[in-house]
Design an enzyme around this catalytic site. Structure first.
Site, PDB file in Angstrom:
ATOM      1  N   VAL A  74       0.913  -1.268  -0.050  1.00 18.62           N
ATOM      2  CA  VAL A  74      -0.141  -0.153   0.020  1.00 18.62           C
ATOM      3  C   VAL A  74       0.824   1.172   0.060  1.00 18.62           C
ATOM      4  O   VAL A  74       0.543   2.348  -0.682  1.00 18.62           O
ATOM      5  CB  VAL A  74      -0.893   0.067   1.214  1.00 18.62           C
ATOM      6  CG1 VAL A  74      -1.638   1.317   1.170  1.00 18.62           C
ATOM      7  CG2 VAL A  74      -1.886  -0.991   1.032  1.00 18.62           C
ATOM      8  N   GLU A  75       1.885   1.272   0.767  1.00 19.88           N
ATOM      9  CA  GLU A  75       2.708   2.262   0.759  1.00 19.88           C
ATOM     10  C   GLU A  75       3.771   2.720  -0.493  1.00 19.88           C
ATOM     11  O   GLU A  75       3.435   3.985  -0.799  1.00 19.88           O
ATOM     12  CB  GLU A  75       3.828   2.083   2.054  1.00 19.88           C
ATOM     13  CG  GLU A  75       3.317   2.127   3.486  1.00 19.88           C
ATOM     14  CD  GLU A  75       2.771   3.566   3.979  1.00 19.88           C
ATOM     15  OE1 GLU A  75       3.281   4.452   3.157  1.00 19.88           O
ATOM     16  OE2 GLU A  75       2.225   3.640   5.000  1.00 19.88           O
TER      17      GLU A  75
END
Length: 252
Positions: free
Chosen positions: A153-154
């Protein structure tokens, strides 16, 4: 044509030993064993009957030179890659080697690269990042699936990514957070994942293992979460949902 015993070999080996023991800030080099090089070289000498004061024909001498070149290149490449992968490279390693001018014919430098060495222009191979994650997971006691979900996600596993707010690397560490964690180069996958996993473990401990609170704090900040526990922004809620989605896929 003759060579004076194995003095030339001793010169090469003593230079390597000097580099190994020299305090040049190369971290992991101090733990390396130059004896492996010595043993391998001595074995090659005995196998080709090159030890001692014996006459050498031209083709045997050329073979000897190739043996020395190959072992030197392989061992020096290993030293340099270990240094780059751990603490950065300061100074010219090759300039420390005292080999008489013209004693060896020119050779091309080996292109071998340590698996964890940073690649400036290419994304770090996924298989190598997974090995780093497994190591960090074991060291800090954090589920590797959670670390992978956070990285997905990051940064989507892009070791060189930088967010508009200045977050850096695989786990998108902010400059102050990276500094607090002792991460000197946030774009180094090993430093980044180790630091980010350690931070994640701190958050999990702080919130008694509550993954959602830890994720909220990772995204929005501990201060914000604790001052406004019931007012999570939509961005943080979406972040938590996405991480949990990837985490469930990792578990299944």
């Amino acid at each position: 044509m003759k060579v004076p015993g194995n003095a030339g070999f001793q010169l090469l080996k003593s230079n390597i030993a000097e580099i190994k023991n020299d305090g040049m800030g190369l971290g992991g080099i101090h733990s390396l064993d130059s004896g492996k090089f010595n043993v391998l070289l001595d074995a090659e000498m005995k196998a080709t009957r090159l030890a001692g004061d014996i006459p050498l024909e031209k083709d045997i001498l050329q073979q000897l030179i190739r043996i020395v070149q190959k072992q030197m290149n392989d061992y020096l490449t290993y030293l340099v890659s270990e240094a780059l992968g751990s603490s950065g490279f300061r100074g010219s390693l090759l300039s420390r080697i005292n080999i008489p001018q013209g004693s060896l014919t020119p050779v091309s430098a080996s292109k071998n690269q340590h698996p964890l060495q940073k690649e400036k222009d290419d994304e770090q191979p996924l298989r190598d990042i997974n090995r780093i994650i497994d190591s960090a997971s074991e060291k800090y006691g954090v589920d590797s699936g959670l670390v992978k979900a956070v990285i997905k996600v990051e940064s989507d596993f892009d070791a060189g990514s930088t967010s508009p707010k200045g977050a850096m690397g695989l786990m998108q560490l902010m400059p102050d957070t990276a500094k607090d964690l002792g991460v000197k180069n946030p774009y180094n996958p090993v430093e980044n994942v180790m630091g980010g996993t350690r931070y994640l473990k701190t958050l999990l401990n702080r919130y008694d293992g509550d993954i959602n609170l830890a994720l909220a704090a990772y995204n929005w900040g501990m201060g914000n979460v604790e001052r406004h526990p019931g007012k999570l922004p939509e961005e943080t809620k979406n972040y938590m949902a996405r991480v949990n989605k990837y985490l469930s896929q990792e578990i299944s």
